[in-house]
Write an enzyme that holds these catalytic residues in place. Sequence first.
Site, PDB file in Angstrom:
ATOM      1  N   GLU A  44      49.368  48.698  39.938  1.00  0.00           N
ATOM      2  CA  GLU A  44      47.906  48.748  39.903  1.00  0.00           C
ATOM      3  C   GLU A  44      47.430  50.204  39.856  1.00  0.00           C
ATOM      4  O   GLU A  44      47.943  51.064  40.576  1.00  0.00           O
ATOM      5  CB  GLU A  44      47.374  48.049  41.155  1.00  0.00           C
ATOM      6  CG  GLU A  44      45.862  48.006  41.284  1.00  0.00           C
ATOM      7  CD  GLU A  44      45.411  47.214  42.510  1.00  0.00           C
ATOM      8  OE1 GLU A  44      44.196  47.059  42.695  1.00  0.00           O
ATOM      9  OE2 GLU A  44      46.279  46.746  43.287  1.00  0.00           O
ATOM     10  N   LYS A 116      40.312  42.720  37.425  1.00  0.00           N
ATOM     11  CA  LYS A 116      40.589  42.131  38.738  1.00  0.00           C
ATOM     12  C   LYS A 116      39.392  41.338  39.252  1.00  0.00           C
ATOM     13  O   LYS A 116      38.267  41.853  39.309  1.00  0.00           O
ATOM     14  CB  LYS A 116      40.952  43.239  39.727  1.00  0.00           C
ATOM     15  CG  LYS A 116      41.473  42.753  41.067  1.00  0.00           C
ATOM     16  CD  LYS A 116      41.951  43.942  41.910  1.00  0.00           C
ATOM     17  CE  LYS A 116      42.594  43.487  43.210  1.00  0.00           C
ATOM     18  NZ  LYS A 116      43.113  44.644  43.988  1.00  0.00           N
ATOM     19  N   CYS A 150      47.279  42.361  42.071  1.00  0.00           N
ATOM     20  CA  CYS A 150      47.441  42.453  43.523  1.00  0.00           C
ATOM     21  C   CYS A 150      46.808  41.294  44.289  1.00  0.00           C
ATOM     22  O   CYS A 150      47.344  40.192  44.298  1.00  0.00           O
ATOM     23  CB  CYS A 150      46.904  43.805  43.995  1.00  0.00           C
ATOM     24  SG  CYS A 150      47.443  44.288  45.657  1.00  0.00           S
TER      25      CYS A 150
END
Length: 272
Positions: A44, A116, A150
């Site tokens: 990330e 995200k 994540c």
Amino acid sequence: MPALRAALLQSSGQLGDVAANLKLLDEAAARAAAAGAGLLLAPELFLTGYAIGADIARLAEPADGPSADAVAAIAARHGLAVGYGYPERDTGQHGVIYNSAQLFGADGSPLANYRKTHLFGDFELKWFTPGDRSVVQADLGGLTVGLMICYDVEFPENVRAQALAGTDLLLVPTALMHPAEIVPDAVVPVRAFENQLYIAYANRTGPEGDFEFVGRSTLAAPDGTARARAGQGEDLVFGEVDPDVLTASRALNPYLRDRRPGLYGSLADDRT
């Protein structure tokens, strides 16, 4: 269909130095290609570093910006697909920045860009806008590949949506912090098992600003095993994504077939 050899780059790179991180990515791609990998996944926000604070506004780039061109050239030069995290500036909305991940094919062509959807902690909520598409996919040599970042993978509904959309391999660039080692050690393999897919989870490592990243990058298989796992330090680990294993495992495991969606309506309810 032959197995895909995947390489997971576990590194935090150089904080705030995009050129240095592109060089690290190029070196990792060379090593991965030499080891027979067809895919390299970096963590990330790999291109910029994670703990960059207000520098995010300066370092963010469009999905087709100069750093994307550089990664595309790396992929084409070494003949393998490359996935990585970066801060994405939305050129259509002034000041909007996403925590994004992008995937390029082995010929340097752009395959997918994901924003995200589940932002973690005050830092991300301050600097990023959440994405609004939970399932972003691409074809990679006959495998259906999905993207997450994540914290996204820690929501079971999120990964189930990928499974129902036909994802075979879920790429998860990550910046997982101490003391959440349970995520790569237990959650990620369970997500792979309960959804009958592979998960490639590439983490940052070591101290960075106020954060301490735990490493433990993992390639989890649909039988719930870790086919590759790094320790805590800088590393490049390899594992096989085998379509035959997917087929056999899905034939044995009835989770997706035995679902009763009519009972699950409350999962989409906004009430806490």
